[in-house]
Design an enzyme around this catalytic site. Structure first.
Site, PDB file in Angstrom:
ATOM      1  N   ASP A 159      51.227  60.777 113.953  1.00 30.50           N
ATOM      2  CA  ASP A 159      51.653  61.457 112.731  1.00 30.50           C
ATOM      3  C   ASP A 159      53.139  61.215 112.490  1.00 30.50           C
ATOM      4  OD1 ASP A 159      51.757  63.632 110.630  1.00 30.50           O
ATOM      5  OD2 ASP A 159      49.733  63.951 111.363  1.00 30.50           O
ATOM      6  N   HIS A 237      54.815  67.546 108.663  1.00 36.33           N
ATOM      7  CA  HIS A 237      53.386  67.273 108.742  1.00 36.33           C
ATOM      8  C   HIS A 237      52.900  67.160 110.189  1.00 36.33           C
ATOM      9  CE1 HIS A 237      49.659  64.879 108.172  1.00 36.33           C
ATOM     10  NE2 HIS A 237      49.600  65.471 106.989  1.00 36.33           N
ATOM     11  N   SER A 563      44.322  67.117 105.993  1.00 35.85           N
ATOM     12  CA  SER A 563      45.232  66.926 107.133  1.00 35.85           C
ATOM     13  C   SER A 563      45.187  68.095 108.097  1.00 35.85           C
ATOM     14  CB  SER A 563      46.683  66.819 106.654  1.00 35.85           C
ATOM     15  OG  SER A 563      47.000  65.524 106.261  1.00 35.85           O
TER      16      SER A 563
END
Ligand SMILES: *[C@@H]1O[C@H](CO)[C@@H](O)[C@H](O)[C@H]1NC(C)=O
Ligand SMILES: *[C@@H]1O[C@H](CO)[C@@H](O)[C@H](O)[C@H]1NC(C)=O
Ligand SMILES: *[C@@H]1O[C@H](CO)[C@@H](O)[C@H](O)[C@H]1NC(C)=O
Ligand SMILES: *[C@@H]1O[C@H](CO)[C@@H](O)[C@H](O)[C@H]1NC(C)=O
Ligand SMILES: *[C@@H]1O[C@H](CO)[C@@H](O)[C@H](O)[C@H]1NC(C)=O
Ligand SMILES: *[C@@H]1O[C@H](CO)[C@@H](O)[C@H](O)[C@H]1NC(C)=O
Length: 783
Positions: A159, A237, A563
């Site tokens: 990620d 994220h 996600s």
């Protein structure tokens, strides 16, 4: 050889003329002389270059020899600017490398020995939408106990990196040493510590992060100029995703007092291996491939990926890399993307990937909007000040009514200047800019309240956005009523805060944004496979949340997206891996799919937020259904799928060529010695059948393996799709031992016309039942 595929031609016109590749004779010193002169155009991009394996086994070459061989394909090692050309060399996931080349240079590679294919890499987007809400950790204490919360299992998160000193990644559970099979390192050079300042500009040293829980694997690049020299998350994220999968327990977490409770990942005792492959919201394919390669070679158990775009298999780093991971017994879990409700914009759709869509949970951070006419609507916001900040009976303005320009309806900066919004509550459409930014624009222009409204395609999916002024996010249905009212003279509204509420119905429902099938690439495998919580998930965050009113030590934040759904399943898969260390990736996947539920808490079919009328969600939205961790621990039967099966499936895919096959599997013999299998024949835990032109019936085989009770008898129950007859043979399966396999066939015949409102697909269900076990598969029939 394969004829050029039209889609490919569009992408890479230079390769139109590539009709054959010569047999390769292994690296030799003559190679360097064959290279073409450097072409003097200076626009370069990163090409992923696939080569044939050197004759014999690639293992015959040392890493260094392999590297030299790759470099021999480059015109020279640096660009005019001094930047190194080579970005990544690959030892395992593919035979090949990623390097900066001009189009001409890449084209000139076509005539070299051993060349297979080259294409400019694409950036894969992350799968977050900027929405907020929370997740209730499901009631699966049994599985948590049996799996010791995933202790000893290694989850790789590929990620945007991580905020290493976040409390979610502290080694609070005092985990044992990493398993011996862990071959990665966490020994980054100490002298590089000072250059890695965290977001508070404190110096941070990766050694601080490397503990018994956490491993940090930097992608070491040959190029000093390339991205990703720091593991520090620049978007939030990666930190959020890792927290959902394996975060350590953190007590009394909340955001602005909302959703208070203990935050923990799904597998809090699992080890975390971080591979930073993305930055600035983008994940270059060459990095994804390298990250997967490192994870495989490091010995991880589960790979978690929340990025991607619809792509042919041979052009997708995630899909190629995950196939090679599968060959090492590693399951890859990916998000489906956030392109819903548009059909068929779904990514990571290969059958060896577990593809996850996003569902809502039963928690809401409730805000109430009351109009001057007495109508009331429930909505959401994560920024809920004191009740004294409620705003009562203030003028309401819909910029659409005043001047129908896009800038105004989306409340973009600068667009409010010719409106008098002083002291008013302003209606803004959701898209184009962050809701928080819209609220600042409104505030700067004198507005005192904001209503974020959903367009039709966002339906009933709500987010707990953080606003700079009192605000609320409302559904599309409510939006229509609010707009009607606003057209009247002197409209007014009140916004009041109610805090966090649980048990909201209906839940779960499928998020409007969650990507839907059918896949246009995988030949007819139902996708997504499952859905999991992905709306308003509170997890670790590296920045002060929202408007800065939250303190950074709160450091938790609501996010929505597939996600956020995928890492839930990655964590659960880690727990299953711990309980069943001998299960193949396909068995773990099967257990999660056949035990998934398709009804919400009111025992209705899970509904689709995008329908705007609570219509039942179809299988292209929810796949096999919502994951149910405790049931997945003990599924009774599983559909196992071997590497050979997946290869036969690939050989049976329309448009598969030797070149594409080699790019995906690294198997140089391609399909010459393999069976061809139609996608519907693959031993998949869901059944999707295409009848084709004028087709009336089809029979598909399946094999189940007993992982429940040694002596057991399963009987089949079928819910036939309307207008379809389903005949299962045999109807009873008798098992004498664990591990025993039984075959059956499913004959599907059309008997009528499709039911109203479901013009393209007929849906039913096949369930093997034995005592407490219900092994369910969706049946989807396409004309
Ligand atoms: C790259 O090419 C352009 C025109 O093709 C030229 O203007 C520019 O100076 C070149 N840059 C370098 C670094 O050579
Ligand atoms: C590669 O070629 C460029 C000119 O195209 C030159 O500037 C550069 O120095 C060369 N690099 C090496 C290592 O020879
Ligand atoms: C609407 O707004 C645009 C740009 O903000 C402006 O150019 C236009 O004159 C406005 N139209 C009316 C009718 O006010
Ligand atoms: C804007 O509206 C407010 C109240 O509605 C009013 O007091 C103010 O005078 C208006 N400003 C202008 C420039 O018209
Ligand atoms: C809007 O634009 C102005 C001028 O460019 C800027 O000062 C202000 O910070 C912007 N506001 C937001 C919310 O971005
Ligand atoms: C299935 O279709 C084939 C022809 O396509 C036909 O011969 C056969 O009888 C059909 N079977 C059933 C059970 O309808």
């Amino acid at each position: 050889m394969d004829s050029p595929n039209p889609a490919l031609v569009l992408l890479t016109p230079l390769f139109l003329l590539l009709l054959a590749y010569p047999l390769f004779n292994g690296p030799d010193s003559a190679r360097a002389q064959q290279l073409l002169p450097i072409v003097k155009t200076n626009f370069t991009q990163v090409f992923i270059v696939h080569l044939q394996s050197p004759r014999g086994s690639p293992g015959l070459l040392t890493s260094e020899e392999l590297n030299d061989w790759y470099f021999s394909y480059l015109p020279n090692t640096t660009l005019d600017s001094g930047e190194p050309r080579m970005i990544h060399t690959y030892d395992y996931v593919i035979t090949g490398f990623a390097a900066r080349l001009t189009d001409e240079e890449a084209a000139s590679l076509e005539s070299t020995d051993g060349f297979v294919f080259a294409y400019p890499e694409k950036n894969q987007p992350l799968h977050t939408t900027y929405t907020p809400e929370f997740l209730g950790l499901n009631q699966f204490n049994g599985l948590w106990e049996h799996s010791s919360q995933g202790e000893g299992v290694i989850v790789a998160v590929l990620d945007t990196g991580i905020l290493p000193n976040h409390p979610s990644f502290a080694d609070t559970l005092k985990l044992p040493q990493p398993p011996l099979k862990w071959r990665g390192r966490c020994d980054l050079p100490a002298e590089s510590c000072p250059q890695w300042a965290d977001h508070d500009h404190k110096n941070f040293c990766p050694h601080d992060f490397c503990s018994q829980k956490n491993f940090l694997q930097l992608l070491l690049l040959s190029s000093a100029a390339v991205l990703l020299r720091t593991p520090i998350d620049d978007t939030g994220h990666g930190t959020h995703v890792a927290g959902i999968a394996v975060g350590s327990p953190v007590y009394n977490v909340h955001l602005n007092g909302l959703a208070r409770g203990t935050a923990a990942g799904m597998a809090p005792s699992a080890h975390l291996a971080v591979y930073r492959v993305c930055q600035n919201n983008e994940c270059p394919d060459s990095f994804s491939l390298k990250g997967i390669e490192k994870a495989i070679l490091d010995g991880v158990d589960i790979i978690q990926i929340s990025n991607g775009a619809p792509n042919e298999f041979h052009l997708s780093g995630n899909i190629k890399g995950s196939f090679r991971a599968l060959q090492k017994g590693i399951l890859t879990i990916c998000s489906a993307q956030n392109q819903g409700p548009i059909p068929s914009l779904i990514s990571n759709d290969a059958p060896w990937i577990l593809t996850v869509g996003a569902a809502s949970t039963g928690r809401r951070n409730t805000v109430v909007l009351k109009l001057g006419n007495g109508m009331m609507f429930n909505g959401e916001s994560s920024n809920q000040p004191d009740p004294s900040d409620n705003i009562i009976d203030l003028p309401l303005i819909n910029p659409v009514g005043v001047n129908k320009t896009h800038e105004k309806t989306f409340c973009l900066n600068g667009s409010m200047t010719d409106l008098n919004i002083t002291g008013k509550i302003v209606i803004c459409r959701k898209e184009f800019t962050e809701p928080h930014e819209k609220s600042k624009v409104v505030k700067e222009a004198g507005g005192v309240g904001i209503i974020i409204v959903n367009q039709k395609w966002s339906g009933d999916t709500l987010s707990s956005y953080s606003f700079a002024i009192p605000g609320i996010h409302v559904t599309h249905k409510d939006t229509l009523k609010i707009r009607d009212y606003t057209a009247k003279t002197n409209p007014t509204a009140s916004i009041t805060f109610k805090g966090t509420e649980f048990g909201i119905r209906p839940s779960p429902s499928i998020a409007a944004f969650s990507s839907r099938g059918p896949s246009s690439i995988n030949g007819g495998i139902l996708k997504p496979d499952v859905i999991a919580p992905g709306v308003n998930i509170l997890s670790a965050w590296p920045f002060d949340a929202g408007d800065g009113s939250a303190k950074s030590d709160d450091a938790f934040h609501f996010e929505s997206g597939t996600s956020m759904a995928a890492p839930h399943v990655s964590g659960i898969a880690a727990l299953l891996k711990k309980v069943h260390p001998d299960w193949t990736p396909a068995m773990i996947k099967s257990a999660l799919m056949t035990t998934a539920y398709t009804e919400d808490r009111d025992k209705n079919r899970i509904t689709d937020d995008a329908s705007n009328r609570r219509a039942p969600a179809n299988a292209f939205a929810i796949g096999a259904g919502h994951v149910n961790p405790s049931a997945a621990e003990d599924p009774g039967l599983v559909y196992d799928t071997s590497i050979e099966d997946y290869m036969s499936y690939l050989c049976g895919l329309n448009g598969m060529s030797p070149r594409k096959f080699i790019m995906i599997t690294s198997d140089p013999s391609a399909c010459s010695n393999k069976k061809k299998m139609a996608a519907e024949e693959l031993n998949y835990p869901s059944i999707q059948v295409s009848m084709g032109w004028g087709g009336k019936n089809k029979t598909v085989p399946r094999t189940v393996t007993n992982v429940g009770k040694a002596n057991s008898i399963y009987m089949v129950t079928v819910v036939e799709p309307n207008g379809v007859k389903v005949d299962v043979n045999p109807k009873t399966l008798e098992f004498d031992s664990i591990g025993e396999e039984k075959k059956f066939t499913v004959e599907i015949s059309l008997t009528g016309s499709p039911p109203a409102g479901q013009r393209e697909a007929w849906e039913g269900r096949l369930v093997w039942v034995s005592g407490k076990y219900q092994v369910a598969s969706p049946i989807v029939v396409i004309e």
